[in-house]
Motif scaffolding. Structure first.
Motif, PDB file in Angstrom:
ATOM      1  N   LEU A  87       0.840  -1.190   0.000  1.00  0.00           N
ATOM      2  CA  LEU A  87       0.000   0.000   0.000  1.00  0.00           C
ATOM      3  C   LEU A  87       0.875   1.239   0.000  1.00  0.00           C
ATOM      4  O   LEU A  87       1.887   1.289   0.702  1.00  0.00           O
ATOM      5  CB  LEU A  87      -0.911   0.037   1.236  1.00  0.00           C
ATOM      6  N   GLY A  88       0.483   2.247  -0.766  1.00  0.00           N
ATOM      7  CA  GLY A  88       1.251   3.473  -0.820  1.00  0.00           C
ATOM      8  C   GLY A  88       0.360   4.701  -0.822  1.00  0.00           C
ATOM      9  O   GLY A  88      -0.714   4.702  -1.421  1.00  0.00           O
ATOM     10  N   LEU A  89       0.797   5.750  -0.139  1.00  0.00           N
ATOM     11  CA  LEU A  89       0.085   7.017  -0.090  1.00  0.00           C
ATOM     12  C   LEU A  89       1.076   8.139  -0.367  1.00  0.00           C
ATOM     13  O   LEU A  89       2.120   8.231   0.274  1.00  0.00           O
ATOM     14  CB  LEU A  89      -0.559   7.225   1.284  1.00  0.00           C
ATOM     15  N   GLU A 128      -6.989   6.304   5.541  1.00  0.00           N
ATOM     16  CA  GLU A 128      -7.589   7.535   6.048  1.00  0.00           C
ATOM     17  C   GLU A 128      -6.485   8.548   6.320  1.00  0.00           C
ATOM     18  O   GLU A 128      -5.391   8.193   6.764  1.00  0.00           O
ATOM     19  CB  GLU A 128      -8.373   7.262   7.337  1.00  0.00           C
ATOM     20  N   HIS A 129      -6.774   9.818   6.065  1.00  0.00           N
ATOM     21  CA  HIS A 129      -5.761  10.839   6.297  1.00  0.00           C
ATOM     22  C   HIS A 129      -6.429  12.201   6.463  1.00  0.00           C
ATOM     23  O   HIS A 129      -7.573  12.405   6.070  1.00  0.00           O
ATOM     24  CB  HIS A 129      -4.769  10.890   5.134  1.00  0.00           C
ATOM     25  N   ASN A 130      -5.679  13.114   7.063  1.00  0.00           N
ATOM     26  CA  ASN A 130      -6.125  14.496   7.209  1.00  0.00           C
ATOM     27  C   ASN A 130      -5.089  15.372   6.523  1.00  0.00           C
ATOM     28  O   ASN A 130      -4.185  15.916   7.161  1.00  0.00           O
ATOM     29  CB  ASN A 130      -6.261  14.855   8.692  1.00  0.00           C
ATOM     30  N   LYS A 238       0.582   9.979  12.869  1.00  0.00           N
ATOM     31  CA  LYS A 238      -0.695   9.733  13.549  1.00  0.00           C
ATOM     32  C   LYS A 238      -1.879  10.347  12.815  1.00  0.00           C
ATOM     33  O   LYS A 238      -3.030  10.085  13.163  1.00  0.00           O
ATOM     34  CB  LYS A 238      -0.629  10.279  14.980  1.00  0.00           C
ATOM     35  N   LEU A 239      -1.590  11.171  11.800  1.00  0.00           N
ATOM     36  CA  LEU A 239      -2.665  11.859  11.087  1.00  0.00           C
ATOM     37  C   LEU A 239      -3.097  11.131   9.810  1.00  0.00           C
ATOM     38  O   LEU A 239      -3.940  11.615   9.070  1.00  0.00           O
ATOM     39  CB  LEU A 239      -2.221  13.284  10.730  1.00  0.00           C
ATOM     40  N   HIS A 240      -2.503   9.987   9.560  1.00  0.00           N
ATOM     41  CA  HIS A 240      -2.989   9.148   8.464  1.00  0.00           C
ATOM     42  C   HIS A 240      -2.868   7.691   8.880  1.00  0.00           C
ATOM     43  O   HIS A 240      -1.974   7.306   9.625  1.00  0.00           O
ATOM     44  CB  HIS A 240      -2.229   9.423   7.155  1.00  0.00           C
TER      45      HIS A 240
END
Length: 278
Positions: A87-89, A128-130, A238-240
């Motif tokens: 998985l990659g973001l 999930e991410h912000n 911690k934000l994603h």
């Protein structure tokens, strides 16, 4: 006599394993949306000199993307000798993002095009991410010059990250990279004045047999004072969030079924050999 037969059987199995090339499906890429996944077209089954058969899904900004059925050997250096999902973001300074997942498998035909399996792969994954909050911590349109950056490495030889006696280095952007395989950390700065585009890249490997997660690679580029400090990197992490449902995907994994069938065939060959001796 029994030993001789067993030896011939083992040689036969090893010959099959190491002489035969991997059989994978290869297809034309097809554009899709998150609500309308489709099967690639013009698919062929062929022998390939690669390590893995692969099935990839990539999306831009949760809107559109593509599905790819192919083969590759790009991850063999990481010694993942079992099926895994990578998985990659990637987040960018303009607020856009891309995320993708690639199913790597080792059995012949394990990436057979199936809309059900493609959907299952997608449904088993959560990202999930912000990005708005992350951007405020990493990027500003008019950064300070020179930019103060954190300088750190846990490598025995710091030269693998930076020159310890560097002088007159004018930082234009900071960076931190973490090698998930060796856990090597490098935090420093770049003098390059080119604008920052990619600000964050996070890749994780999910090993399907062991059901364990490997932090494959993590990289941050930023242009705010000390934005590459390790405590800030930990705050950003911690934000994603990533999540892969092993049980949901493996419950219907074609690859595991194919591997199981192969093992059954080998077992029967062994029993037949012993039976003929007796």
């Amino acid at each position: 006599m029994v030993f001789s037969c067993v030896l011939r059987f083992l040689i036969f199995i090893l010959t099959i394993k190491f002489s035969a090339s991997l059989i994978c499906y290869q297809c034309d890429d097809i554009w899709v949306t998150t609500t309308n996944l489709k099967l690639p077209t013009n698919c062929v089954r062929m022998n390939v000199n690669k390590t893995y058969c692969a099935m990839t899904i990539v999306f831009n900004n949760n809107i559109n993307g593509y599905v790819q059925i192919t083969s590759e050997n790009g991850h063999q250096a990481y010694h993942y000798d079992e099926d895994f999902v990578l998985l990659g973001l990637t987040m960018r300074s303009d607020g856009s993002f891309t995320y993708g997942l690639t199913y790597h498998c080792l059995a012949d035909g394990c990436n057979e095009p199936s809309l059900k399996k493609i959907q299952l792969l997608f449904d088993s994954t959560t990202i999930e991410h912000n990005i708005k909050t992350i951007l405020r911590l990493l990027y500003i349109r008019t950064p300070e010059r020179p930019l103060p950056c954190s300088k750190y490495t846990n490598c025995t030889d710091p030269n693998t990250c930076y020159q310890p006696k560097e002088i007159n280095v004018v930082c234009s952007r900071c960076f931190t990279t973490i090698n998930g395989i060796t856990n090597a950390i490098c935090a420093h700065c770049l003098e390059n004045v080119k604008p920052i585009f990619d600000i964050l890249d996070d890749e994780r490997a999910y090993l399907l047999k062991a059901k364990t997660t490997k932090n494959h690679h993590y990289e941050v580029y930023c242009n705010m004072p000390e934005c590459n400090r390790l405590d800030k990197i930990q705050q950003i992490q911690k934000l994603h969030r990533y999540d892969f449902d092993y049980d949901r995907f493996m419950g219907k994994s074609i690859s595991s079924l194919l591997l199981s069938n192969k093992n059954i065939i080998y077992f029967h060959l062994f029993i037949l050999c012993i039976w003929n001796i007796l």
